[in-house]
Motif scaffolding. Structure first.
Motif, PDB file in Angstrom:
ATOM      1  N   TYR A 217      33.729  55.101  33.649  1.00 44.71           N
ATOM      2  CA  TYR A 217      34.471  54.012  34.302  1.00 44.71           C
ATOM      3  C   TYR A 217      34.585  54.155  35.816  1.00 44.71           C
ATOM      4  CZ  TYR A 217      35.975  52.692  29.602  1.00 44.71           C
ATOM      5  OH  TYR A 217      36.007  52.297  28.286  1.00 44.71           O
ATOM      6  N   SER A 220      37.507  52.630  38.300  1.00 50.82           N
ATOM      7  CA  SER A 220      37.933  51.245  38.060  1.00 50.82           C
ATOM      8  C   SER A 220      39.238  51.136  37.289  1.00 50.82           C
ATOM      9  CB  SER A 220      36.831  50.484  37.311  1.00 50.82           C
ATOM     10  OG  SER A 220      36.674  51.044  36.015  1.00 50.82           O
ATOM     11  N   LEU A 221      39.645  52.188  36.592  1.00 48.54           N
ATOM     12  CA  LEU A 221      40.879  52.088  35.803  1.00 48.54           C
ATOM     13  C   LEU A 221      42.098  52.645  36.524  1.00 48.54           C
ATOM     14  CD1 LEU A 221      39.541  53.132  32.266  1.00 48.54           C
ATOM     15  CD2 LEU A 221      39.724  50.837  33.261  1.00 48.54           C
ATOM     16  N   TRP A 229      43.599  49.361  29.733  1.00 47.02           N
ATOM     17  CA  TRP A 229      42.708  50.451  29.292  1.00 47.02           C
ATOM     18  C   TRP A 229      43.060  51.077  27.948  1.00 47.02           C
ATOM     19  CZ3 TRP A 229      45.977  54.484  28.805  1.00 47.02           C
ATOM     20  CH2 TRP A 229      47.048  54.618  29.706  1.00 47.02           C
TER      21      TRP A 229
END
Length: 581
Positions: A217, A220-221, A229
RNA sequence: GGUCCCAUAGCUCAACUGGAUAGAGCACCUGCCUUCUAAGCAGGGGGUUUCAGGUUCGAGUCCUGAUGGGAUCACCA
């Protein structure tokens, strides 16, 4: 072949003849007539309690029945001596060639010697381990894993069709906690300080997960709300944990047939269906539970819940299947899961739990009893805890998991064979002390070594025999003149071999695989004893260089021992040693 | 307090789902290597099977109660 059932059949046959002749009344139940090895070898090879069991219903004196029966049994060529002893026991001494037959059968059947058709192909489901997919397996799981796996092998050997199964608890709150814990490790992988809040899983086995999440990821989280998420991370980390657990099990030599996902029960209607089934039987109702008896009622308040009337099937109180918030309790999917097992047509269910789940047994049995109308028995085997030691002092720390020793660490330290055997050196319901140093010791107080040493000695002789130019292939051994095996010490070993088929059935009937490990120890002891008698009596030595026939017979004999050791170890899940290093 | 498991030689544990004089190992004594591996073997001492009742031809085993230890105890899984 099982000598004991053969002779029991002979006893029953003769009892029936006695009835025909009018010396014993009709209509007797022979079910309690047993033929067993006597405790004291002086009493002979086998003993039957027939006369004592039948005396009362037949309204006869035990002695009278026994005398008659003894005379009849003595007419059979297999029986050399039949004599009445004690209060009415009938002791039998069998003809020597019977024992030679045992050796022959072992050589002929090989790994299948002792295999039983007792189970008649019944389908058995053995559910074991079933650890939450939130971390590596620990030493306690190892015991359940070995116990379950060995039990499955044992039942298979006793003629059942066995499924090894693992129930994956991937549907509850704990996998959300796992996802959150993984998220922190993901943040950490991105150079941020992880916040391992109380209640999250602190173990650093999640570090690689965090790393993998970063690779997947990127960043991006970061700073995204949980709603973004949670589902993905739960899926990801649960799968990763199960991958790790499979590896741990593989390291122990355990292979499951089925991994059954709790999550897969949701949304399929199976839970609803199982509960409808119970409802149709009038076992589901809305109600409030009484407060726990005697326990200080700190925050107790009555609550209206959906309850399963488990008391109808032997439980102490009825059990909630739905939370007041509306969601299922843990019990609900578990009911559905066991319902599914019943639907899949198993004739017998076995659950292997840790002892800390003892309180769960009654409700589970109640559920299965209700769902199968009492037709499918559920046997729950509880494994007591394992205490780890090293040289007598408690062994605690784990590099990876923080507060518990992992299965992997132990297997890496002692190897799967040792780990497995040691796990079966205690009854399942007795606590087990596992000393990492002692189990590697090469001495007779270490049963693992002791049994392996017997196997190694046999293979050593085989190597020497080959070097001496003696044919030891199975075809040659099958032709050996076994009547040359007739010394008391040799027959003592053979008689232990004859017990093997019987032991398999007893162990399988009681679902107690530890009996196999104990038997192997006894067999090894008989063998070591014979081996050492050769010190005093040269004629007992296995290699008689001046007499090939005798040597081949003796080798055939110990190869039979080797076959049984291998078969027993196969059930335990251990590879027999060909040499000690 | 309820429920479940356990209590056997000084120690660690078996004991055939009710059988005969309760067995192994450790520890303690005594023997056995010109030998196929002595990494072992043979022998000895060591017991009111926690206690009290009950069931029966017979109980470590089954039932009741007591004592001691462990596990667990409503919408955690």
């Amino acid at each position: 072949m099982n000598l004991f059932t053969d002779i029991r059949a002979l006893v029953i046959e003769n009892l029936t003849t006695m009835q025909d002749q009018g010396s014993l009344p009709d209509g007797l139940d022979f079910k309690n007539v047993a033929v067993e090895p006597p405790r004291d070898p002086l009493h002979g090879d086998m003993a039957t309690n027939a006369a004592m069991v039948l005396a009362k219903p037949a309204k006869m004196k035990p002695r009278d029945i026994a005398d008659k029966l003894a005379a009849m049994l003595a007419d059979d060529p297999r029986v050399e001596v039949a004599e009445v002893a004690g209060p009415g026991f009938l002791n039998l001494r069998l003809a020597t060639n019977i024992w030679h037959g045992v050796i022959g059968a072992a050589l002929k059947d090989g790994a299948d010697f002792g295999r039983s058709d007792m189970g008649a192909g019944k389908k058995v489901n053995v559910e074991f381990v079933s650890a939450n997919p939130t971390g590596p397996l620990h030493i306690g799981h190892a015991r359940g894993a070995v116990f379950g796996d060995a039990l499955a092998s044992l039942l298979d050997f006793a003629g059942h069709t066995v499924t090894r199964e693992y129930y994956v608890n991937d549907g509850g709150a704990q996998v959300d906690v796992l996802a959150r814990s993984a998220y922190e490790r993901y943040r950490e992988a991105n150079g941020l300080q992880p916040e391992i809040a109380k209640g999250l899983y602190p173990g650093d086995y999640l570090l690689p997960i965090g790393q993998a999440l970063k690779e997947k990821y990127g960043d991006s989280l970061i700073d995204q709300p949980e709603s973004v998420w949670l589902d993905d991370l739960r899926e990801f980390s649960t799968e990763a944990m199960m991958g790790m657990i499979r590896e741990d099990l593989a390291a122990l030599g355990v292979e499951m047939d089925v991994f059954y996902s709790e999550k897969s029960l949701y949304g399929t209607g199976l839970i609803e269906k199982a509960l409808e089934e119970l409802d149709a039987k009038g076992l589901i109702y809305q109600g409030t539970l009484p407060p726990p008896k005697g326990k200080p009622d700190a925050g107790w308040e009555p609550r209206l819940q959906t309850l399963f009337k488990s008391t109808e099937h032997g439980d102490d109180v009825d059990r909630p299947v739905k939370k007041s918030s509306g969601g299922w309790t843990y019990f609900a999917p578990d009911i559905a899961y066991h319902y599914d097992k019943v639907q899949r047509g198993f004739d017998l269910l076995i659950d292997v739990f840790g002892a800390d789940h003892g309180g769960y047994v009654k409700r589970m049995k109640a559920a299965v009893s209700a769902l199968s109308d009492g037709k499918v028995p559920l046997d729950v085997k509880l494994c007591q805890l394992v205490r780890l030691f090293k040289d007598g002092t408690p062994f605690k720390m784990s590099k990876r998991a923080g507060n518990f020793v992992t299965l992997r660490e132990v297997v890496d330290l002692v190897g799967p064979d040792v780990a497995r055997f040691v796990m079966l050196t205690r009854k399942n319901d007795a606590p087990l002390d596992f000393d990492l140093a002692k189990v590697l010791e090469q001495s007779k107080d270490n049963p693992v070594f002791y049994v392996q040493y017997a196997s190694a000695r046999i293979h050593s002789v085989l190597r020497k025999a080959v070097a001496a130019g003696i044919d030891v292939d199975m075809a040659s051994l099958a032709k050996a003149d076994l009547s040359l095996i007739n010394h008391e010490s040799e027959l003592s070993v053979t008689k232990k071999l004859a017990e093997w088929p019987r032991l398999v059935e007893i162990a399988a009937r009681t679902n107690e695989p530890h009996r196999v490990a104990f038997y192997l120890y006894e067999l090894a002891s008989e063998f070591h004893s014979l081996w050492n008698r050769g010190n005093d009596l040269p004629e007992l030595r296995l290699l008689q260089e001046d007499n090939i026939d005798v040597t081949q017979a003796k080798i055939a004999h110990i190869v039979a021992v080797s076959i049984v050791i291998s078969a027993g170890l196969a059930i335990v899940g251990v590879t027999p040693a060909e040499e000690m290093r």
